[in-house]
Design an enzyme around this catalytic site. Structure first.
Site, short mmCIF file in Angstrom:
data_model
loop_
_atom_site.label_atom_id
_atom_site.label_comp_id
_atom_site.label_asym_id
_atom_site.label_seq_id
_atom_site.Cartn_x
_atom_site.Cartn_y
_atom_site.Cartn_z
N SER A 141 0.87 -1.18 0.00
CA SER A 141 0.00 0.00 0.00
C SER A 141 0.90 1.22 0.00
CB SER A 141 -0.87 0.03 1.27
OG SER A 141 -1.48 1.29 1.43
N TYR A 154 -1.43 -0.45 10.44
CA TYR A 154 -1.56 -0.70 9.00
C TYR A 154 -0.29 -0.24 8.27
CZ TYR A 154 -3.62 -1.01 4.34
OH TYR A 154 -3.88 -1.35 3.03
#
Ligand code: NAD
Length: 252
Positions: A141, A154
């Site tokens: 990501s 995350y």
């Protein structure tokens, strides 16, 4: 049909970006094994791929469980005889603030997003090593590179996955290539449907390419990185974000 003789194992392959990756490889001729915790969505997608003329199978499994990973990897080899491409796509998000969430919540994100790909690579690597042109792709990501507030586990899990990518590339080369893809904002609400994107004009127009990403953008990047055309690329990170991480944002 350039993946006709290949078996592709896609984690989290039942929905969202993983669904587009599964469909993309199936349409390119591969036998696709979908590993997911969502049995209903996994079986539904397998039926869809088969009715479209493709080849696919579903195996239930949680990437953060070592027993499940072993069972899915050996099960894939039992069904198809090989693993040629591993796509580590399964991942979970995070909401909440630094102070309100527990350490167990942190561990859960790290276990699924980082330990999961490590386990998948570890148990698949002996099979990948015996297959010509094999490779692993980790779906990371742009949060590995930049952050919004309150995204600690995350971002940390994805940053770790980016480092795991180059570490595996060195360990498993020259037999297995290992690359990362960093998607930016990918709209998964309209995945594989003809409905127009529900995102606002502001959301689309802030991107240098003029639109929010689609799951198929990531699937296409996976097809390229897995192909022979990418045989000199390993340990790399392909950013698929419509240019957002290159855009400097200050008040005008
Ligand atoms: P999603 O929630 O739509 O799909 C994730 C899939 O993984 C689901 O099918 C889910 O059932 C499965 N899954 C979840 N936990 C699992 C586990 N423990 N074991 C096996 N399967 C599991 O998410 P998505 O948006 O399609 O995201 C896919 C990947 O792309 C993730 O790694 C995510 O971090 C990454 N990503 C997404 C975006 C985005 O904007 N959508 C952006 C950057 C990166």
């Amino acid at each position: 049909m350039r993946f006709l003789d290949k078996t592709v194992l896609v984690t989290g392959g039942a929905k969202g970006i993983g669904k587009a990756i599964s469909i993309g490889f199936a349409r390119s001729g591969a036998f696709v094994v979908i590993m997911d915790i969502d049995v209903e969505a996994g079986n539904r997608l397998v039926s869809q791929i088969i009715s479209d003329g493709g080849r696919a199978s579903f195996i239930h499994g949680d990437v953060s469980s070592e027993d499940d990973v072993f069972r899915v990897v050996t099960g894939t080899v039992e069904i198809s005889g090989s693993i040629d491409v591993l796509i580590n796509n399964a991942g979970i998000g995070w909401t909440g603030t630094l102070l309100e969430r527990s350490t167990d919540d942190w561990r859960k994100v790290i276990e699924v997003n980082l330990t999961g790909p490590y386990l998948m690579a570890k148990y698949s690597s002996p099979y990948l090593a015996t297959s010509k042109g094999s490779n692993i792709i980790n779906i990371v990501s742009t949060r590995a590179l930049m952050s919004e507030r309150n995204s600690e586990p995350y971002s940390a899990s994805k940053g770790g996955l980016l480092a795991l990518t180059h570490s595996l590339a060195i360990t498993l080369g020259p037999k297995v290539r290992v690359n990362a893809i960093c998607p930016g904002w990918i709209d998964i609400t309209d995945s594989q449907s003809d409905k127009p994107s529900k995102q606002s004009d502001v959301a689309h127009n802030q991107h240098p390419v003029g639109r929010v990403g689609r799951p198929e953008d990531v699937a296409d990047a996976c097809l390229f990185l897995s192909s022979d055309e990418a045989s000199f690329i390993t340990g790399a990170n392909l950013i698929v974000d419509g240019g957002m991480t290159r855009k400097m944002i200050y008040l005008e």
